[in-house]
Motif scaffolding. Structure first.
Motif, PDB file in Angstrom:
ATOM      1  N   ILE A  89      -4.708  -7.243  -3.916  1.00  0.00           N
ATOM      2  CA  ILE A  89      -5.847  -6.447  -4.407  1.00  0.00           C
ATOM      3  C   ILE A  89      -6.893  -6.288  -3.301  1.00  0.00           C
ATOM      4  O   ILE A  89      -7.375  -5.179  -3.034  1.00  0.00           O
ATOM      5  N   ALA A  90      -7.232  -7.391  -2.643  1.00  0.00           N
ATOM      6  CA  ALA A  90      -8.279  -7.339  -1.629  1.00  0.00           C
ATOM      7  C   ALA A  90      -7.842  -6.463  -0.454  1.00  0.00           C
ATOM      8  O   ALA A  90      -8.613  -5.638   0.036  1.00  0.00           O
ATOM      9  N   MET A  91      -6.596  -6.637  -0.026  1.00  0.00           N
ATOM     10  CA  MET A  91      -6.096  -5.868   1.121  1.00  0.00           C
ATOM     11  C   MET A  91      -6.133  -4.366   0.832  1.00  0.00           C
ATOM     12  O   MET A  91      -6.596  -3.577   1.649  1.00  0.00           O
ATOM     13  N   VAL A  92      -5.627  -4.003  -0.348  1.00  0.00           N
ATOM     14  CA  VAL A  92      -5.597  -2.578  -0.685  1.00  0.00           C
ATOM     15  C   VAL A  92      -7.022  -2.042  -0.824  1.00  0.00           C
ATOM     16  O   VAL A  92      -7.326  -0.940  -0.369  1.00  0.00           O
ATOM     17  N   ALA A  93      -7.895  -2.858  -1.413  1.00  0.00           N
ATOM     18  CA  ALA A  93      -9.282  -2.407  -1.583  1.00  0.00           C
ATOM     19  C   ALA A  93      -9.942  -2.189  -0.229  1.00  0.00           C
ATOM     20  O   ALA A  93     -10.643  -1.198  -0.022  1.00  0.00           O
ATOM     21  N   ILE A  94      -9.689  -3.098   0.704  1.00  0.00           N
ATOM     22  CA  ILE A  94     -10.267  -2.947   2.042  1.00  0.00           C
ATOM     23  C   ILE A  94      -9.699  -1.709   2.723  1.00  0.00           C
ATOM     24  O   ILE A  94     -10.427  -0.910   3.318  1.00  0.00           O
ATOM     25  N   GLY A  95      -8.380  -1.535   2.599  1.00  0.00           N
ATOM     26  CA  GLY A  95      -7.739  -0.366   3.201  1.00  0.00           C
ATOM     27  C   GLY A  95      -8.301   0.929   2.645  1.00  0.00           C
ATOM     28  O   GLY A  95      -8.610   1.858   3.390  1.00  0.00           O
ATOM     29  N   GLU A  96      -8.459   0.946   1.307  1.00  0.00           N
ATOM     30  CA  GLU A  96      -9.001   2.158   0.675  1.00  0.00           C
ATOM     31  C   GLU A  96     -10.430   2.391   1.124  1.00  0.00           C
ATOM     32  O   GLU A  96     -10.855   3.537   1.319  1.00  0.00           O
ATOM     33  N   GLY A  97     -11.167   1.295   1.277  1.00  0.00           N
ATOM     34  CA  GLY A  97     -12.550   1.396   1.739  1.00  0.00           C
ATOM     35  C   GLY A  97     -12.603   2.012   3.131  1.00  0.00           C
ATOM     36  O   GLY A  97     -13.409   2.909   3.407  1.00  0.00           O
ATOM     37  N   ALA A  98     -11.702   1.531   4.003  1.00  0.00           N
ATOM     38  CA  ALA A  98     -11.669   2.040   5.376  1.00  0.00           C
ATOM     39  C   ALA A  98     -11.325   3.529   5.378  1.00  0.00           C
ATOM     40  O   ALA A  98     -11.901   4.327   6.115  1.00  0.00           O
ATOM     41  N   SER A 112      -7.048  13.572   8.800  1.00  0.00           N
ATOM     42  CA  SER A 112      -5.937  13.148   7.945  1.00  0.00           C
ATOM     43  C   SER A 112      -4.979  12.260   8.718  1.00  0.00           C
ATOM     44  O   SER A 112      -4.376  11.351   8.148  1.00  0.00           O
ATOM     45  N   ALA A 113      -4.868  12.480  10.037  1.00  0.00           N
ATOM     46  CA  ALA A 113      -4.034  11.592  10.838  1.00  0.00           C
ATOM     47  C   ALA A 113      -4.610  10.181  10.833  1.00  0.00           C
ATOM     48  O   ALA A 113      -3.880   9.196  10.686  1.00  0.00           O
ATOM     49  N   MET A 114      -5.936  10.084  10.985  1.00  0.00           N
ATOM     50  CA  MET A 114      -6.555   8.760  10.976  1.00  0.00           C
ATOM     51  C   MET A 114      -6.407   8.097   9.624  1.00  0.00           C
ATOM     52  O   MET A 114      -6.145   6.904   9.527  1.00  0.00           O
ATOM     53  N   GLN A 115      -6.559   8.920   8.558  1.00  0.00           N
ATOM     54  CA  GLN A 115      -6.391   8.362   7.212  1.00  0.00           C
ATOM     55  C   GLN A 115      -4.966   7.890   6.991  1.00  0.00           C
ATOM     56  O   GLN A 115      -4.733   6.855   6.388  1.00  0.00           O
ATOM     57  N   ALA A 116      -4.021   8.667   7.511  1.00  0.00           N
ATOM     58  CA  ALA A 116      -2.619   8.264   7.358  1.00  0.00           C
ATOM     59  C   ALA A 116      -2.391   6.947   8.089  1.00  0.00           C
ATOM     60  O   ALA A 116      -1.687   6.065   7.596  1.00  0.00           O
ATOM     61  N   GLY A 117      -3.015   6.801   9.264  1.00  0.00           N
ATOM     62  CA  GLY A 117      -2.903   5.550  10.016  1.00  0.00           C
ATOM     63  C   GLY A 117      -3.448   4.375   9.226  1.00  0.00           C
ATOM     64  O   GLY A 117      -2.803   3.328   9.112  1.00  0.00           O
ATOM     65  N   VAL A 118      -4.621   4.587   8.642  1.00  0.00           N
ATOM     66  CA  VAL A 118      -5.227   3.521   7.837  1.00  0.00           C
ATOM     67  C   VAL A 118      -4.335   3.178   6.656  1.00  0.00           C
ATOM     68  O   VAL A 118      -4.131   2.009   6.320  1.00  0.00           O
ATOM     69  N   SER A 119      -3.753   4.223   6.036  1.00  0.00           N
ATOM     70  CA  SER A 119      -2.866   4.003   4.890  1.00  0.00           C
ATOM     71  C   SER A 119      -1.684   3.141   5.287  1.00  0.00           C
ATOM     72  O   SER A 119      -1.280   2.232   4.553  1.00  0.00           O
TER      73      SER A 119
END
Lengths: 212, 409
Positions: free
Chosen positions: B36-45, B274-281
């Motif tokens: 949960i925390a990891m995904v939340a942080i990733g989504e935040g980023a 979107s490339a950066m977002q894909a990277g974060v994803s």
């Protein structure tokens, strides 16, 4: 146990026909029971005696539907139960047989009431009926004031009374007691035997047999 | 035996061994909390990236002039102006995938109010600038096409410039500022925009019409744009189309041969975003996968303890079987125990994970994004872990021989 005992089979609650039980120990087969035939009528109070290793326990296990004979047939209340599967045998134990063990075998850290309720739980009775009948059974063995006590808070005699109450609560046709006094002192033993006899003789609605 | 009774029996067995139950569930708790925390942080980023890109403008393309080559030294894009104001007009009117376009000329100069001065970025542009950069005004108004045509000396201030020259709570609209000793009338104040993704202060700026910029701030060839063109595409999906259409248009207008290089360059910021977002994803998925492994380890912990429990309670199982418990009763009892352990662990883990995400989000100053689907999946997955890892011990218990079980010491 190698000899058969046959009794008059008018209203036999329980009948063994040439029952043999053989244990397989690696390559060696060890016969525990050979061709045992036995009939016990309703209302009988029977003791099985014998030297250690003579097959008493094996016979008890088969009579109690905990085990199946290698060959031969076992009729319980007119039904051949010698080839039934595990779950059907469990059902028969639940309705027809009550066990009293030498070492009581109550659930630890569980109240007397819940211990006595246990067979009714698996019999599918609703909670209220279960508790009423369990209280009644405990009252009959003189433990009406101990329903909430846990098994480890009671003396050996009291524990065995709880076990007897548990054996009788589902109104079984037979009660099997495997050396029920083996862990008790002689005075308590007499009380327990008297209690068993009294229960079989008078108080249960259905006629039944007890085997010790 | 109905489900409620099975549940009660299981719960009682777990409560009897509180510490052990808690430690067993801890594996699942940590696993779920980590996911949960990891995904939340990733989504935040991811949200942070999107936010910083959208602060630049929506569906943004940037067109820059070509590079110069002087004596073998390449001057970099924009060093030789190749794009004209007529090109801008053509992009605005002739390209279907373009919503609007503007030019941005910039330089840093000293700006003075009556009693303060401040060096800031002065931007010369057209009225479309505010739309392209999705930048609204907090006070006053923007300038108009007639301001541009007339070369009017009007200025719109960023919030930081207002703070430095007039003080935070004053209204500078109607007052004047001097840029290179030329007085400009303040006609508007920009809404606060915050930092750009490079950490620069977007609000430390002052905007004037491009004609005035060229006449008063920095002279130059009037025909060419000494800066960049910013283009807003009709939609995010249309940015690649806009890019090719603009390329075709400019090549045609600049009379380039088919084999000649472009004398300009186009950057697609939406694509970059979107490339950066894909990277974060991808990183989020990776982190969640690692966290999920700990959930698996938690499951093995449950299996281990359930096996111990089955061995410990062999006699209890024997007693239950003797008084009439069928295989499925025993199976259900132990399965429900494992399930209660893992589900409780899952729920506590969700709580902890959300808490951890909140802490981390506030520590990093990120927006917090708890994804409900991830919460749901985590809980379902932990229940699944309970069933999968509880099944073997429960089957083992249900297949015990009642005689052996009763004799067990």
């Amino acid at each position: 146990m190698k000899k058969g005992i046959t009794m008059a089979a008018s209203e036999a609650i329980l009948r063994l026909e040439s029952v043999t039980k053989t244990y397989q120990m690696g390559d060696v087969s060890v016969p525990a029971l050979v061709e045992v035939s036995l009939t016990i009528d309703e209302g009988d109070f029977v003791a099985i005696m014998g030297a250690s290793g003579s097959g008493k326990s094996t016979l008890m296990n088969i009579l109690g539907c905990l085990d199946r004979p290698t060959s031969g047939r076992y009729f319980l209340a007119g039904r051949d139960v010698s080839r039934l599967d595990r779950d059907t045998l469990a059902e028969i134990r639940n309705h027809t047989i009550g066990f009293v063990f030498q070492n009581f075998n109550l659930l630890a850290r569980t109240s007397a009431l819940e211990n006595v309720e246990l067979p009714l739980v698996y019999g599918g009775l609703p909670t209220r009926d279960r508790q009423a009948r369990a209280r009644e059974a405990l009252a009959r063995v003189g433990l009406a004031d101990r329903v909430a006590h846990h098994s480890n808070q009671m003396s050996g005699g009291q524990q065995q009374r709880v076990a007897i109450a548990r054996a009788m609560v589902s109104q079984p046709k037979i009660i099997l007691a495997d050396e029920p006094t083996g862990n008790l002192d002689s005075r308590t033993s007499q009380e327990i035997i008297a209690l068993l006899q009294a229960q079989i003789g008078a108080q249960l609605p259905s006629p039944e047999a007890a085997i010790i | 035996m109905n489900p409620a009774q099975t549940f009660r029996v299981a719960l009682r067995a777990l409560i009897r061994n509180k510490m052990r139950s808690f430690l067993t569930a801890l594996g699942v708790i940590i696993g779920v909390a980590a996911v949960i925390a990891m995904v939340a942080i990733g989504e935040g980023a991811k949200a942070r990236v999107a936010e910083s890109f959208s602060s630049m403008g929506s569906n943004l393309l940037i067109v820059m002039s070509g590079s110069t080559t002087r004596g073998g030294a390449f001057g970099g894009f924009g060093s030789m102006p190749t794009i004209t104001w007529d090109d801008l007009k053509a992009v605005q009117t002739e390209v279907p995938a373009v919503r609007t376009a503007t030019a941005e000329l910039r330089t840093t100069v000293q700006v003075q109010s009556e009693d303060q001065n401040w060096a800031t970025m002065v931007i010369g542009t057209t009225p479309e600038y505010f739309e392209v950069r999705s930048w609204s005004l907090a006070r006053g108004s923007g300038f108009t096409q007639s301001d541009v045509e007339g070369g009017n000396k009007v200025a719109i201030l960023g919030q930081t410039v207002v703070d430095k020259l007039f003080g935070s709570y004053s209204d500078p609209v109607g007052q004047s500022v001097r840029i290179k000793n030329v007085p400009f009338q303040v006609i508007g104040v920009l809404a606060k925009k915050g930092q750009s993704q490079m950490g620069q202060d977007n609000d430390d700026t002052l905007i004037i019409p491009q004609t005035t910029f060229q006449a008063k701030i920095r002279g130059g060839l009037q025909k060419y744009i000494q800066g960049i063109i910013m283009v807003s595409a009709v939609s995010t999906e249309d940015t690649p189309k806009a890019q090719t259409q603009i390329t075709d248009l400019l090549r045609d207008r600049h009379h380039l041969q088919a084999d000649a290089d472009n004398d300009f360059s186009i950057r697609n910021l939406t694509e970059l975003a979107s490339a950066m977002q894909a990277g974060v994803s991808t990183i989020t998925t990776l982190l969640a996968a690692i966290a999920a492994v700990s959930l698996l380890v938690g499951g093995i912990g449950i299996m281990n303890i359930m096996l111990v429990s089955v061995t410990e309670r062999t006699r209890e199982i024997g007693i239950r079987m003797a008084v009439g418990a069928k295989s499925r009763h025993i199976l259900a009892q132990f399965l429900v125990e494992a399930l209660v352990l893992s589900m409780a662990g899952g729920l506590i883990g969700v709580g902890l994970g959300v808490l951890a995400a909140q802490r981390l989000a506030s520590a990093f100053g990120w927006p917090m994004q708890i994804r409900l689907d991830i919460v749901l999946i985590s809980v379902i997955f932990s229940a699944l872990v309970g069933v999968v890892f509880g099944l073997y011990p429960a089957r083992k218990a249900s297949r015990l021989d009642p005689i052996e079980a009763l004799r067990f010491e």
